[in-house]
Design an enzyme around this catalytic site. Structure first.
Site, short mmCIF file in Angstrom:
data_model
loop_
_atom_site.label_atom_id
_atom_site.label_comp_id
_atom_site.label_asym_id
_atom_site.label_seq_id
_atom_site.Cartn_x
_atom_site.Cartn_y
_atom_site.Cartn_z
N ASN A 147 0.85 -1.19 0.00
CA ASN A 147 0.00 0.00 0.00
C ASN A 147 0.88 1.24 0.00
OD1 ASN A 147 -2.36 -1.39 0.16
ND2 ASN A 147 -2.76 -0.95 2.31
N ASP B 181 -5.27 -5.41 2.59
CA ASP B 181 -6.45 -6.18 2.97
C ASP B 181 -6.35 -7.64 2.54
OD1 ASP B 181 -7.78 -4.16 4.31
OD2 ASP B 181 -8.47 -3.28 2.42
N LYS C 37 11.38 -17.40 -7.82
CA LYS C 37 10.92 -16.28 -8.66
C LYS C 37 10.07 -16.81 -9.82
CE LYS C 37 12.61 -12.47 -11.41
NZ LYS C 37 13.73 -11.93 -12.17
N PRO D 85 -6.16 -10.60 8.28
CA PRO D 85 -6.93 -10.23 9.48
C PRO D 85 -7.04 -8.72 9.61
CG PRO D 85 -4.73 -11.04 10.07
CD PRO D 85 -4.87 -11.23 8.60
N ILE E 213 -6.59 -5.98 11.90
CA ILE E 213 -5.87 -5.80 13.17
C ILE E 213 -6.67 -4.90 14.12
CG2 ILE E 213 -3.70 -5.00 14.22
CD1 ILE E 213 -2.44 -5.38 11.36
N PHE F 130 -7.49 4.98 11.35
CA PHE F 130 -7.21 5.98 10.32
C PHE F 130 -7.91 5.59 9.04
CE2 PHE F 130 -4.10 9.28 11.46
CZ PHE F 130 -3.99 8.97 12.80
N LYS G 249 -16.80 2.92 9.01
CA LYS G 249 -15.69 2.15 9.62
C LYS G 249 -15.74 2.20 11.15
CE LYS G 249 -12.73 2.30 5.72
NZ LYS G 249 -11.67 2.85 4.95
N LYS H 56 -15.87 -1.41 12.79
CA LYS H 56 -14.72 -1.85 13.59
C LYS H 56 -14.99 -1.72 15.09
CE LYS H 56 -11.63 -1.02 9.78
NZ LYS H 56 -10.46 -1.75 9.34
N1 CTP Z 1 -6.75 -1.79 9.44
C1 CTP Z 1 -6.22 -2.83 10.15
N2 CTP Z 1 -6.10 -4.06 9.58
C2 CTP Z 1 -6.49 -4.27 8.32
C3 CTP Z 1 -7.05 -3.20 7.58
C4 CTP Z 1 -7.15 -1.97 8.17
O1 CTP Z 1 -5.82 -2.62 11.32
N3 CTP Z 1 -6.38 -5.48 7.79
C5 CTP Z 1 -6.88 -0.47 10.08
C6 CTP Z 1 -6.03 0.61 9.47
O2 CTP Z 1 -4.78 0.69 10.13
C7 CTP Z 1 -6.87 1.85 9.69
C8 CTP Z 1 -8.29 1.34 9.65
O3 CTP Z 1 -8.21 -0.05 9.90
O4 CTP Z 1 -6.69 2.38 10.97
C9 CTP Z 1 -9.00 1.58 8.36
O5 CTP Z 1 -8.22 1.06 7.31
P1 CTP Z 1 -8.82 0.93 5.85
O6 CTP Z 1 -7.87 0.21 4.98
O7 CTP Z 1 -9.29 2.28 5.44
O8 CTP Z 1 -10.12 0.07 6.19
P2 CTP Z 1 -10.65 -1.24 5.62
O9 CTP Z 1 -11.40 -1.88 6.74
O10 CTP Z 1 -9.57 -2.04 5.02
O11 CTP Z 1 -11.67 -0.71 4.53
P3 CTP Z 1 -11.46 -0.38 2.95
O12 CTP Z 1 -10.05 -0.73 2.60
O13 CTP Z 1 -12.47 -1.19 2.29
O14 CTP Z 1 -11.74 1.07 2.84
#
Ligand code: CTP
Length: 403
Positions: A210, A282, A292, A309, A311, A333, A347, A351
Site C-alpha cells: 500500500n 487487505d 521467482k 486479518p 488488526i 485511520f 468504519k 470496527k
Molecule cells: N486496518 C487494520 N487491519 C487491516 C485493515 C485496516 O488494522 N487489515 C486499520 C487501518 O490501520 C486503519 C483502519 O483499519 O486504521 C482503516 O483502514 P482501511 O484500509 O481504510 O479500512 P478497511 O477496513 O480495510 O476498509 P477499505 O479498505 O475497504 O476502505
C-alpha cells in the site's frame, strides 16, 4: 513549524572532544526557532573557539564571570533569569561532579547554581570515566536535584573504546529538548501504534503493498513520547527513524506482512491507547511462490488472494471498560478517495471503535503536510493543514482528554 519558537536556551559547553558537535547542536536549536546563548568553560575553549559559536548563534559568547564589560558584572544572574532552559552539551565528568556538589567556580557552574529554569545535560566522556563510582554518584545526585540527563549513548568513542559515555548526536539532543517542553498529558500511559505499509509477497522478489511512508504513524509515536507515554511501535517496511530512541521509552517491532503485523500487535495489546495508523494490505497472496516466477511469453500469472486479518477490529474486540471509558482507546485511520466522512462513519461502526481520523485530500502519502478530519459517533471536526508532527501533537492532546 519550528518546535522551539521563542525559547531562550543557554547552551553550556564544557571541556570534551564532543564539544565539536556543540556547533551543530547550536545550529539545530536555532533552526527550530530557539535563541541560543552560549557559555563556555575554559576547557571547552581548547576544543572549539568562542568565535565559532558566536558566528553560529549571532550572540556574544560568555566565558568568564569576571567580564567587566557586563553591567554590574552579573552575567550569571542575567543569563539564568532570561533562559527557558540551560542545556549543557557536552557535560564532562568534571562539570557533573562540580554541579552535583553545588560548586560554582566559573561562569557556567555559577549560572547553573543561580538558575530558576530547568537544567538538562548531555554527558560525554570516556567509558571508564562514565562507569566510575564517583561519576555514578554525581549522576544519582543530579537526578535527585531534578536535572534531566540526556544520554549518554553507547558506541565507539573518540579514544577508540566502545561503551557508554558517547554524547547523543545533536539531532537526538534537539529532539529530546523539544520533547522536554511538551505537555506531559500521557505521563504513565502506554501507547501502541501500527505504522507504515505492509508488504505481501508474490514470490521472493515481488509483492504488493500500500502507499504509505509511515510519516504519520511515526509522528504520532513521537508526539506520544513527548507527552510522556511509553510507546510500542509495530512498523511495516518504511524508511523512518525511531523517534526519541535514546529516551528508552520506545520499543519497535519491524514486520513485513499484515499477518506479521497482526501477530506483533496482538502481543502488545496491554496498553491505554491503540493508534492503527498502518496502511494494511487487505489481502495477501494465498501461496507465495518459493522461487521467482519466470516470464512465460505473453501469459500473465494469476494470483489467488486471501483476506488478511483486520488488526484494528481484533484489538477493538478486546476492549474492556475501565473507569467508565473504553480501554484501550482505539483510534483508526482512513484514507479514502471519495466520501471521507461517510466511509469513516461506516468504519467506526464496523470496527467498533470510538474515533477514526480521516486524511483530507488525496495526496498526503509521503508528504510532510496533512489535514485531518476527526470522526466520532455523532460529531466530526477538522484539524487544519499543518505538518504531520503538529497534527500528531494536536491529536494526542485530543485523545488524552478521552481516556
Ligand atoms: N486496518 C487494520 N487491519 C487491516 C485493515 C485496516 O488494522 N487489515 C486499520 C487501518 O490501520 C486503519 C483502519 O483499519 O486504521 C482503516 O483502514 P482501511 O484500509 O481504510 O479500512 P478497511 O477496513 O480495510 O476498509 P477499505 O479498505 O475497504 O476502505
Amino acid at each position: 513549524m519550528q518546535s522551539l519558537l521563542n525559547k531562550k536556551i543557554v547552551l553550556g559547553i564544557s571541556g570534551g572532544i564532543a564539544a565539536y558537535k556543540s556547533a551543530e547542536l547550536a545550529r539545530l536549536l536555532i533552526q527550530e526557532g530557539a535563541s541560543v546563548q552560549v557559555v563556555m568553560t575554559q576547557a571547552a575553549q581548547q576544543f572549539v573557539t568562542p568565535v565559532t559559536m558566536q558566528a553560529l548563534t549571532g550572540n556574544p559568547v560568555y566565558t568568564s564571570q569576571w567580564d567587566s564589560s557586563i553591567a554590574n558584572n552579573m552575567a550569571h544572574i542575567e543569563l539564568s533569569r532570561a533562559a527557558d532552559a540551560i542545556l549543557i552539551a557536552p557535560a564532562s565528568a568534571d562539570l557533573m561532579a562540580k554541579l552535583s556538589l553545588g560548586l560554582a567556580d566559573d561562569l557556567l557552574t555559577t549560572l547553573c547554581l543561580a538558575r530558576d529554569c530547568p537544567l538538562l545535560m548531555a554527558p560525554a566522556m570516556n567509558k571508564q570515566m562514565w562507569e566510575h563510582d564517583a561519576t555514578q554518584r554525581s549522576v544519582k545526585r543530579l537526578i535527585e536535584d531534578k536535572v534531566s540527563l540526556l544520554g549518554p549513548a553507547s558506541g565507539i568513542q573518540a579514544c577508540g573504546e566502545v561503551g557508554y559515555g558517547r554524547m547523543l548526536e545533536p539531532a537526538e539532543i534537539t529532539e529530546q529538548l523539544i520533547a522536554f517542553f511538551q505537555k506531559k498529558v500521557l505521563a504513565g500511559k502506554r501507547v501502541l501504534i501500527t505504522a507504515g505499509p505492509t508488504f505481501e509477497a508474490i514470490d521472493p522478489v515481488r509483492g504488493i503493498t500500500n502507499l504509505s511512508s509511515g510519516k504519520m504513524g511515526f509522528a504520532i509515536a513521537r508526539a506520544a513520547l513527548e507527552a510522556g507515554a511509553q510507546v510500542h511501535l509495530v512498523a511495516g517496511p518504511c524508511n523512518q527513524h525511531t523517534p526519541l530512541e535514546a529516551s528508552g521509552k520506545i520499543t519497535r517491532t519491524n514486520v513485513v506482512s499484515a499477518k506479521e503485523m497482526h501477530a506483533a500487535t496482538m502481543q502488545s495489546t496491554d496498553c491505554d491507547i491503540f493508534f492503527a495508523v498502518s496502511a494494511v494490505a487487505d489481502w495477501g497472496i494465498e501461496k507465495p511462490a518459493k522461487e521467482k516466477i519466470k516470464r512465460q511469453g505473453k501469459q500473465a500469472p494469476s494470483l489467488e488472494f486471501i483476506a488478511n486479518p483486520d488488526i484494528l477490529a481484533d484489538v477493538a474486540k478486546m476492549v474492556k471498560t475501565k473507569g467508565g471509558k473504553p480501554h484501550p482507546y482505539c483510534v483508526g485511520f482512513a484514507a479514502e478517495s471519495t466520501a471521507l466522512l461517510k466511509h469513516a462513519q461506516e468504519k467506526l461502526q464496523r470496527k467498533g471503535i470510538p474515533m477514526i481520523v480521516g486524511n483530507i485530500g488525496p495526496n498526503t502519502f509521503g508528504s510532510d503536510l496533512n489535514e485531518l478530519l476527526i470522526v466520532e459517533k455523532n460529531t466530526s471536526k477538522k484539524i487544519a493543514k499543518s505538518d504531520k508532527l503538529q497534527l500528531a501533537r494536536q491529536l494526542i492532546q485530543l485523545v488524552a482528554k478521552k481516556i
